[in-house]
Design a protein around this motif. Structure first.
Motif, PDB file in Angstrom:
ATOM      1  N   MET A   1       0.912  -1.256  -0.207  1.00 32.74           N
ATOM      2  CA  MET A   1      -0.053  -0.038  -0.020  1.00 32.74           C
ATOM      3  C   MET A   1       0.893   1.308  -0.110  1.00 32.74           C
ATOM      4  O   MET A   1       1.661   1.328   1.069  1.00 32.74           O
ATOM      5  N   GLU A  16      -4.611  -3.852   6.348  1.00 28.44           N
ATOM      6  CA  GLU A  16      -4.761  -4.500   5.234  1.00 28.44           C
ATOM      7  C   GLU A  16      -6.034  -5.858   5.598  1.00 28.44           C
ATOM      8  O   GLU A  16      -6.749  -6.014   4.677  1.00 28.44           O
ATOM      9  N   GLN A  20      -9.621  -6.287   3.966  1.00 25.02           N
ATOM     10  CA  GLN A  20      -9.942  -7.840   3.424  1.00 25.02           C
ATOM     11  C   GLN A  20     -11.161  -8.396   4.153  1.00 25.02           C
ATOM     12  O   GLN A  20     -12.041  -9.031   3.499  1.00 25.02           O
ATOM     13  N   TYR A  46     -10.407  -4.798  -1.210  1.00 19.74           N
ATOM     14  CA  TYR A  46      -9.042  -4.312  -1.062  1.00 19.74           C
ATOM     15  C   TYR A  46      -8.300  -4.955  -2.279  1.00 19.74           C
ATOM     16  O   TYR A  46      -8.640  -6.368  -2.162  1.00 19.74           O
ATOM     17  N   GLY A  49      -3.288  -3.030  -2.866  1.00 19.66           N
ATOM     18  CA  GLY A  49      -2.984  -1.764  -2.319  1.00 19.66           C
ATOM     19  C   GLY A  49      -4.003  -0.826  -2.511  1.00 19.66           C
ATOM     20  O   GLY A  49      -3.525   0.393  -2.035  1.00 19.66           O
TER      21      GLY A  49
END
Length: 155
Positions: A1, A16, A20, A46, A49
């Motif tokens: 990211m 992250e 998700q 997601y 990134g």
């Protein structure tokens, strides 16, 4: 990211994972051509990134993003204990020609494409666009510890 400013309760991998695993809509804020603010709730995923959404090509949001691609966003839980991620970034638009993003969102939020809503969204006559949000600034929060006794009361 590729985030230039990353702050808050969680590490980048934790953010992250939250993106998700959390299937609440993203709240996306933009500016209308007259300078006033506009906010919408969209399904997101997601992906590599970025945060991706889909919307109809004729949506007002599309006009606003073409005029000014700067956005702010929030993905947060609606139940105690509150936690989430907010930030800002730049949105880009591209055709979702095969409705790849839309299909992924239908799988993520509805568990498949076997519904009247999915059929309507996937109709061949409906032109779909992908909105890709490249985050620049991310701030995460998690009130799990301070709300621990509140969440037990809510269960």
């Amino acid at each position: 990211m590729p985030v230039s400013d990353f702050r808050g309760a969680w590490s980048e991998p934790e953010v992250e994972t939250f993106f998700q695993e959390t299937t609440v809509p993203i709240r996306l804020a933009t500016q209308r051509p007259d300078g006033s603010l506009w906010i919408v709730a969209l399904w997101y995923r997601y992906h590599e990134g970025t945060l991706e959404c889909a919307t109809g090509a004729n949506a007002a949001l599309v006009r606003f993003l073409r005029d000014d691609p700067a956005v702010a966003f929030e993905v947060s839980t609606n139940n105690v204990p509150y936690r989430g991620v907010r930030g800002n970034g730049t949105a880009s638009l591209a055709p979702d020609t095969d409705k790849t993003v839309l299909r992924a969102l239908l799988e993520r939020y509805l568990g498949g494409t076997d519904s009247a809503l999915a059929a309507w969204l996937l109709d061949d006559d409906r032109e779909e666009l992908r909105i890709r949000i490249d985050p620049h600034e991310i701030y995460s929060w998690d009130y799990s510890e301070r709300m621990a006794d509140s969440s037990e009361d809510m269960a």
